[in-house]
Design a protein around this motif. Structure first.
Motif, PDB file in Angstrom:
ATOM      1  N   THR A 287      -7.405   3.258  -0.837  1.00 12.88           N
ATOM      2  CA  THR A 287      -8.399   2.010  -1.207  1.00 12.88           C
ATOM      3  C   THR A 287      -9.275   2.559  -2.245  1.00 12.88           C
ATOM      4  N   CYS A 288      -9.491   1.630  -3.240  1.00 16.97           N
ATOM      5  CA  CYS A 288     -10.442   2.035  -4.246  1.00 16.97           C
ATOM      6  C   CYS A 288     -11.958   1.624  -3.642  1.00 16.97           C
ATOM      7  N   PRO A 289     -12.865   2.318  -3.676  1.00 17.98           N
ATOM      8  CA  PRO A 289     -14.355   1.929  -3.099  1.00 17.98           C
ATOM      9  C   PRO A 289     -14.871   1.092  -4.137  1.00 17.98           C
ATOM     10  N   HIS A 290     -14.533   0.807  -5.092  1.00 15.05           N
ATOM     11  CA  HIS A 290     -15.101  -0.159  -6.383  1.00 15.05           C
ATOM     12  C   HIS A 290     -14.589  -1.803  -6.393  1.00 15.05           C
ATOM     13  N   CYS A 291     -13.300  -1.615  -5.871  1.00 12.32           N
ATOM     14  CA  CYS A 291     -12.750  -3.165  -5.951  1.00 12.32           C
ATOM     15  C   CYS A 291     -11.865  -3.484  -4.676  1.00 12.32           C
ATOM     16  N   ALA A 292     -12.004  -2.503  -3.898  1.00 14.61           N
ATOM     17  CA  ALA A 292     -11.118  -2.487  -2.460  1.00 14.61           C
ATOM     18  C   ALA A 292      -9.681  -2.763  -2.610  1.00 14.61           C
ATOM     19  N   CYS A 293      -8.959  -2.542  -3.774  1.00 17.39           N
ATOM     20  CA  CYS A 293      -7.537  -2.536  -4.015  1.00 17.39           C
ATOM     21  C   CYS A 293      -6.956  -1.604  -3.449  1.00 17.39           C
TER      22      CYS A 293
ATOM     23  N   ASP B  71       2.986  20.270  -2.398  1.00 12.11           N
ATOM     24  CA  ASP B  71       2.795  21.637  -2.821  1.00 12.11           C
ATOM     25  C   ASP B  71       1.468  21.528  -3.476  1.00 12.11           C
ATOM     26  N   HIS B  72       0.696  20.603  -3.798  1.00 11.31           N
ATOM     27  CA  HIS B  72      -0.755  20.528  -4.335  1.00 11.31           C
ATOM     28  C   HIS B  72      -1.347  19.493  -4.047  1.00 11.31           C
ATOM     29  N   CYS B  73      -2.532  19.382  -4.231  1.00 12.69           N
ATOM     30  CA  CYS B  73      -3.623  18.177  -4.029  1.00 12.69           C
ATOM     31  C   CYS B  73      -3.718  17.435  -5.282  1.00 12.69           C
ATOM     32  N   LEU B  74      -3.741  16.346  -5.250  1.00 10.86           N
ATOM     33  CA  LEU B  74      -4.033  15.272  -6.112  1.00 10.86           C
ATOM     34  C   LEU B  74      -5.389  15.109  -6.236  1.00 10.86           C
ATOM     35  N   TRP B  75      -5.988  15.594  -7.187  1.00 12.53           N
ATOM     36  CA  TRP B  75      -7.261  15.732  -7.594  1.00 12.53           C
ATOM     37  C   TRP B  75      -8.119  14.163  -7.946  1.00 12.53           C
ATOM     38  N   MET B  76      -7.278  13.585  -8.938  1.00 10.25           N
ATOM     39  CA  MET B  76      -7.669  12.342  -9.228  1.00 10.25           C
ATOM     40  C   MET B  76      -6.666  11.235  -9.105  1.00 10.25           C
ATOM     41  N   HIS B  77      -6.865  10.045  -8.914  1.00  4.08           N
ATOM     42  CA  HIS B  77      -6.226   8.893  -8.797  1.00  4.08           C
ATOM     43  C   HIS B  77      -6.815   7.709  -9.466  1.00  4.08           C
ATOM     44  N   GLU B  78      -5.829   6.999 -10.426  1.00 10.94           N
ATOM     45  CA  GLU B  78      -6.346   5.922 -11.369  1.00 10.94           C
ATOM     46  C   GLU B  78      -5.997   4.592 -10.394  1.00 10.94           C
ATOM     47  N   CYS B  79      -7.149   3.928 -10.066  1.00 12.42           N
ATOM     48  CA  CYS B  79      -6.949   2.497  -9.448  1.00 12.42           C
ATOM     49  C   CYS B  79      -6.013   1.853 -10.358  1.00 12.42           C
ATOM     50  N   PRO B  80      -4.990   1.111  -9.941  1.00 12.24           N
ATOM     51  CA  PRO B  80      -4.149   0.176 -10.893  1.00 12.24           C
ATOM     52  C   PRO B  80      -4.844  -1.090 -11.177  1.00 12.24           C
ATOM     53  N   HIS B  81      -6.084  -1.417 -10.397  1.00 11.45           N
ATOM     54  CA  HIS B  81      -6.479  -2.702 -10.687  1.00 11.45           C
ATOM     55  C   HIS B  81      -7.730  -2.575 -11.394  1.00 11.45           C
TER      56      HIS B  81
ATOM     57  N   LEU C 124     -10.736   7.715  -9.315  1.00 14.91           N
ATOM     58  CA  LEU C 124     -11.007   8.252  -7.966  1.00 14.91           C
ATOM     59  C   LEU C 124     -10.939   9.721  -7.862  1.00 14.91           C
ATOM     60  N   ARG C 125     -11.959  10.356  -7.650  1.00 19.77           N
ATOM     61  CA  ARG C 125     -11.991  11.859  -7.597  1.00 19.77           C
ATOM     62  C   ARG C 125     -12.623  11.943  -6.113  1.00 19.77           C
ATOM     63  N   PRO C 126     -12.343  13.290  -5.526  1.00 23.03           N
ATOM     64  CA  PRO C 126     -12.728  13.515  -4.300  1.00 23.03           C
ATOM     65  C   PRO C 126     -14.377  13.632  -3.959  1.00 23.03           C
ATOM     66  N   ARG C 127     -14.571  13.176  -2.868  1.00 22.41           N
ATOM     67  CA  ARG C 127     -16.012  13.123  -2.541  1.00 22.41           C
ATOM     68  C   ARG C 127     -16.311  14.433  -1.950  1.00 22.41           C
ATOM     69  N   HIS C 128     -17.536  14.929  -2.112  1.00 20.68           N
ATOM     70  CA  HIS C 128     -18.221  16.083  -1.850  1.00 20.68           C
ATOM     71  C   HIS C 128     -17.455  16.679  -0.480  1.00 20.68           C
ATOM     72  N   GLY C 129     -16.774  17.925  -0.605  1.00 16.98           N
ATOM     73  CA  GLY C 129     -16.129  18.526   0.767  1.00 16.98           C
ATOM     74  C   GLY C 129     -14.802  18.035   1.247  1.00 16.98           C
ATOM     75  N   ASP C 130     -14.213  17.038   0.285  1.00 18.10           N
ATOM     76  CA  ASP C 130     -12.624  16.902   0.381  1.00 18.10           C
ATOM     77  C   ASP C 130     -12.007  17.480  -0.638  1.00 18.10           C
ATOM     78  N   CYS C 131     -10.792  17.707  -0.514  1.00 16.08           N
ATOM     79  CA  CYS C 131      -9.918  18.558  -1.513  1.00 16.08           C
ATOM     80  C   CYS C 131      -9.349  17.525  -2.633  1.00 16.08           C
ATOM     81  N   CYS C 132      -9.019  16.439  -2.307  1.00 16.33           N
ATOM     82  CA  CYS C 132      -8.243  15.461  -2.883  1.00 16.33           C
ATOM     83  C   CYS C 132      -8.702  13.891  -2.872  1.00 16.33           C
TER      84      CYS C 132
END
Length: 95
Positions: free
Chosen positions: A32-38, A47-57, A62-70
């Motif tokens: 869930t995007c914190p900017h638009c709620a999409c 096998d790995h963490c997804l460091w970034m995700h682009e909101c499709p809307h 979206l980058r991990p918050r402090h303390g989170d890995c992905c």
């Protein structure tokens, strides 16, 4: 000794494997995007963490918050598979 009393019987002992807790790893999470709620449901890599995700809307990165890995651990409905397997609520798969 033929026809005599049988010798002592040995008790058969079944060997058991140690108990292991088996947990099911969930491989999809709703981000869930914190900017638009999409909200979008995505498959998570195992096998790995997804460091970034682009909101499709709104196309926010979206980058991990402090303390989170992905991104899944920060914005997903389910933490990433590496954190699920570790069973650690600190939400850090990198140690």
């Amino acid at each position: 000794m033929v026809g005599g009393a049988p010798g002592p019987r040995r008790a058969s002992v079944a060997r058991r494997e140690p108990c292991r807790i088996v947990s099911t790893v969930v491989l999809t999470s709703t981000l869930t995007c914190p900017h638009c709620a999409c909200s979008t449901t995505e498959s998570m890599p195992t096998d790995h963490c997804l460091w970034m995700h682009e909101c499709p809307h709104c196309h926010a990165m979206l980058r991990p918050r402090h303390g989170d890995c992905c991104a899944f651990c920060s914005y997903g409905s389910v933490p990433c598979p590496l954190v699920q397997q570790a069973g650690d609520e600190s939400r850090s798969c990198s140690g």
